[in-house]
Design an enzyme around this catalytic site. Structure first.
Site, short mmCIF file in Angstrom:
data_model
loop_
_atom_site.label_atom_id
_atom_site.label_comp_id
_atom_site.label_asym_id
_atom_site.label_seq_id
_atom_site.Cartn_x
_atom_site.Cartn_y
_atom_site.Cartn_z
N ASP A 1 -5.69 -9.67 11.72
CA ASP A 1 -4.81 -9.62 10.55
C ASP A 1 -4.47 -11.05 10.11
OD1 ASP A 1 -2.26 -9.63 9.04
OD2 ASP A 1 -2.43 -7.47 9.30
N THR B 1 -0.73 7.62 -1.22
CA THR B 1 -2.05 7.51 -1.88
C THR B 1 -2.95 6.47 -1.19
OG1 THR B 1 -1.32 5.74 -3.34
CG2 THR B 1 -0.98 8.00 -4.12
N ARG C 1 0.85 -1.19 0.00
CA ARG C 1 0.00 0.00 0.00
C ARG C 1 0.89 1.24 0.00
NH1 ARG C 1 -5.31 1.40 3.15
NH2 ARG C 1 -5.54 -0.84 3.24
N ASP D 1 -0.62 -11.89 9.80
CA ASP D 1 0.04 -12.02 11.10
C ASP D 1 -0.37 -13.31 11.79
OD1 ASP D 1 1.49 -9.73 10.91
OD2 ASP D 1 0.13 -8.49 12.11
N1 URA Z 1 -6.71 -7.75 6.11
C1 URA Z 1 -6.73 -8.55 7.19
O1 URA Z 1 -5.85 -9.38 7.35
N2 URA Z 1 -7.75 -8.43 8.06
C2 URA Z 1 -8.75 -7.55 7.91
O2 URA Z 1 -9.65 -7.50 8.75
C3 URA Z 1 -8.71 -6.70 6.77
C4 URA Z 1 -7.69 -6.83 5.88
#
Ligand code: URA
Length: 209
Positions: free
Chosen positions: A200, A108, A104, A203
């Site tokens: 996430d 932007t 990302r 993770d």
């Molecule tokens: N990416 C993730 O790993 N979890 C989310 O909730 C949104 C994007």
């Protein structure tokens, strides 16, 4: 307009509950994502073409069916998409695997391609783009753009959990792409996380923070 399929099979829903659970550790999380990816692959391949062959059984000669050899490509979006690849390959071991890496842009906030490696014949393959989470839709849209730029035509998108906002944007940007989801959640929060979601995915798969 692309169709949206929610695979709410009881086994998928059961496993997804433990995937969501904050108390599920990395090893179990990884195993569950792998299992759900296999179950979803079972559903997503429902329309694969078959061809008739003859087979000698111990009793007689029978007409029976085998896969017609449609070429498939699995395209994980790095990095969390990697967690779904082996589960799919267990059912479709001959599929080729391509990778799309996006980051990302901090200014932007848009996804930018940093790595793309695809099977050379993607224009002939049915491509399944995989990422556990369809949140804002930005990565999914950009990954599909990457494939189309290089000749990809027949594309599906598969994820574990989606936010309605992301689904709508992918449908608008790529009306030719069907979307396959295990659960359609409530919304995105202010940080772009899916609510209730699972946190996430990258993770939790790789044990990072
Ligand atoms: N990416 C993730 O790993 N979890 C989310 O909730 C949104 C994007």
């Amino acid at each position: 307009m692309g169709k949206v399929y929610v695979f709410d099979h009881p086994l998928i829903q059961h496993k997804l509950t433990y995937i969501r659970d904050i108390n599920t550790g990395t090893k179990e999380f990884r195993e569950l994502v792998d299992e759900v990816a296999s179950l979803m692959a079972f559903e997503i391949t429902r329309d694969l073409p078959l061809t008739e062959v003859s087979v000698e059984t111990p009793v007689t000669t029978a007409k029976s069916k085998v896969l017609a050899g449609k070429k498939l490509g699995i395209i994980p979006i790095l990095r969390a998409g990697l967690g779904m690849v082996d589960g799919i390959l267990k059912l479709i071991p001959a599929a080729k695997v391509g990778h799309v890496g996006l980051y990302r842009d901090p200014k932007t906030l848009l996804p930018v391609e940093y790595y793309v490696k695809l099977p050379s014949d993607i224009e002939e393959r049915e491509l399944i783009v995989v990422d556990p989470m369809l949140a804002t839709g930005g990565s999914a849209i950009e990954a599909i753009n990457s494939l189309k730029k290089r000749g990809g035509k027949n594309i599906k998108f598969m994820c574990l959990i989606a936010a309605p906002e992301g689904v709508e944007l992918v449908k608008e940007a790529h009306p030719d792409v069907d979307i396959y989801i295990a659960a359609l959640d409530e919304k995105l929060n202010d940080h772009g996380y899916i609510v209730p979601g699972l946190g996430d995915a990258g993770d939790r798969l790789f044990g990072t923070k």
